[in-house]
Motif scaffolding. Sequence first.
Motif, PDB file in Angstrom:
ATOM      1  N   THR A  68      -1.711  15.599  -5.942  1.00 45.24           N
ATOM      2  CA  THR A  68      -1.560  15.471  -4.638  1.00 45.24           C
ATOM      3  C   THR A  68      -2.505  13.683  -6.006  1.00 45.24           C
ATOM      4  OG1 THR A  68      -4.616  15.042  -5.610  1.00 45.24           O
ATOM      5  CG2 THR A  68      -3.674  16.151  -3.255  1.00 45.24           C
ATOM      6  N   LYS A  69      -1.838  12.851  -5.207  1.00 47.82           N
ATOM      7  CA  LYS A  69      -1.821  11.342  -5.563  1.00 47.82           C
ATOM      8  C   LYS A  69      -2.196  10.716  -4.273  1.00 47.82           C
ATOM      9  CE  LYS A  69       2.920  11.104  -7.391  1.00 47.82           C
ATOM     10  NZ  LYS A  69       4.098  10.591  -7.116  1.00 47.82           N
ATOM     11  N   GLN A  91      -0.324  11.260  -1.445  1.00 56.21           N
ATOM     12  CA  GLN A  91       0.632  11.452  -0.828  1.00 56.21           C
ATOM     13  C   GLN A  91       0.309  13.147  -2.297  1.00 56.21           C
ATOM     14  OE1 GLN A  91       4.302  10.524  -2.687  1.00 56.21           O
ATOM     15  NE2 GLN A  91       3.866   7.908  -3.097  1.00 56.21           N
ATOM     16  N   ASN A 107       0.606  11.096   5.502  1.00 55.72           N
ATOM     17  CA  ASN A 107       0.593  10.513   6.916  1.00 55.72           C
ATOM     18  C   ASN A 107       1.870  10.687   7.718  1.00 55.72           C
ATOM     19  OD1 ASN A 107       2.328   8.288   6.097  1.00 55.72           O
ATOM     20  ND2 ASN A 107       0.834   6.922   6.110  1.00 55.72           N
ATOM     21  N   GLN A 108       2.978  11.989   6.414  1.00 54.65           N
ATOM     22  CA  GLN A 108       4.420  12.129   6.376  1.00 54.65           C
ATOM     23  C   GLN A 108       4.396  12.870   7.082  1.00 54.65           C
ATOM     24  OE1 GLN A 108       8.065  10.350   4.685  1.00 54.65           O
ATOM     25  NE2 GLN A 108       6.931   8.538   5.331  1.00 54.65           N
ATOM     26  N   ALA A 143      -3.501   7.415  -2.517  1.00 56.81           N
ATOM     27  CA  ALA A 143      -3.902   6.019  -2.227  1.00 56.81           C
ATOM     28  C   ALA A 143      -3.751   4.896  -3.024  1.00 56.81           C
ATOM     29  CB  ALA A 143      -4.001   5.593  -0.958  1.00 56.81           C
ATOM     30  N   SER A 157      -1.243  18.327   8.066  1.00 52.94           N
ATOM     31  CA  SER A 157      -2.004  17.323   7.480  1.00 52.94           C
ATOM     32  C   SER A 157      -3.592  17.124   7.449  1.00 52.94           C
ATOM     33  CB  SER A 157      -1.334  15.560   8.204  1.00 52.94           C
ATOM     34  OG  SER A 157      -1.986  15.617   8.760  1.00 52.94           O
ATOM     35  N   PRO A 193       4.062  12.090   1.549  1.00 51.22           N
ATOM     36  CA  PRO A 193       3.363  10.730   2.003  1.00 51.22           C
ATOM     37  C   PRO A 193       2.376  11.395   3.262  1.00 51.22           C
ATOM     38  CG  PRO A 193       5.022   9.805   1.996  1.00 51.22           C
ATOM     39  CD  PRO A 193       5.643  10.852   2.057  1.00 51.22           C
ATOM     40  N   TRP A 236       7.655  15.694  -3.272  1.00 46.66           N
ATOM     41  CA  TRP A 236       6.219  14.692  -2.901  1.00 46.66           C
ATOM     42  C   TRP A 236       6.064  14.498  -1.449  1.00 46.66           C
ATOM     43  CZ3 TRP A 236       2.004  14.319  -5.552  1.00 46.66           C
ATOM     44  CH2 TRP A 236       1.381  14.970  -6.326  1.00 46.66           C
ATOM     45  N   GLN A 245       0.720  -1.010   0.110  1.00 48.08           N
ATOM     46  CA  GLN A 245       0.175  -0.047  -0.243  1.00 48.08           C
ATOM     47  C   GLN A 245       1.156   1.056  -0.040  1.00 48.08           C
ATOM     48  OE1 GLN A 245      -3.323  -0.067   0.052  1.00 48.08           O
ATOM     49  NE2 GLN A 245      -3.235  -2.202   0.067  1.00 48.08           N
ATOM     50  N   VAL A 246       0.266   2.514  -0.632  1.00 48.07           N
ATOM     51  CA  VAL A 246       1.265   3.419  -1.104  1.00 48.07           C
ATOM     52  C   VAL A 246      -0.212   4.696  -0.429  1.00 48.07           C
ATOM     53  CG1 VAL A 246       2.264   5.213  -2.537  1.00 48.07           C
ATOM     54  CG2 VAL A 246       2.754   2.599  -2.980  1.00 48.07           C
ATOM     55  N   PRO A 247       0.435   5.090   0.686  1.00 47.20           N
ATOM     56  CA  PRO A 247      -0.588   6.036   1.517  1.00 47.20           C
ATOM     57  C   PRO A 247      -0.748   7.277   0.164  1.00 47.20           C
ATOM     58  CG  PRO A 247       1.738   6.457   2.624  1.00 47.20           C
ATOM     59  CD  PRO A 247       1.860   5.713   1.205  1.00 47.20           C
TER      60      PRO A 247
END
Length: 183
Positions: free
Chosen positions: A160-161, A60, A124-125, A163, A131, A122, A120, A56-58
Amino acid sequence: NTTGFDKQPQVQWAMARAGENILLELYLNSKSRPEDNFPNETMIKDAYQENLSHFQVPPQVHVAQIFLPLTGDEKNDKETTNQINELANKAKKANADFASLAKEHSKHAESATDGGDMGWIPLNQLLPEVSKVVETMKAGEIKGPIQSPQGLHVLKLLETKPASVRSLEEAKLMANVNFNRVN
């Protein structure tokens, strides 16, 4: 050997054991080496499908910011707050040049020279205070000031990207990179 050390019983025993250990190690290596086509493509695909959650990629975000730190000094922080409010108002005006404002005023050294561009990240970072605001923004929108423990931020959301899940090809590339780092 003229000293006869190699003829002593304990030395003879140790040399015999060492030879047996080398022979055993070489034999086990010859039998435990996987086949050249291991793992095969079907095994890789099956492992990928069974472990999709690990790929999974959150979401971004590509953001730019103008940042001014807070010091804890009441007088200084009041001036900083006035300055960031003024910068936020300038940045939000039609045809404002956010990048120029960031270059000139932002105190975030890593991004200021790039017009505030943070690249870029994530979602969640990001700092929690940042956020939760960025989550509500649309591309091109500017919000702020936002206070975090570090200071005050004016943010511009560039892109934005959503998930996603890494493709099998991306997962293979990651595995090769990580495997090569270990070896």
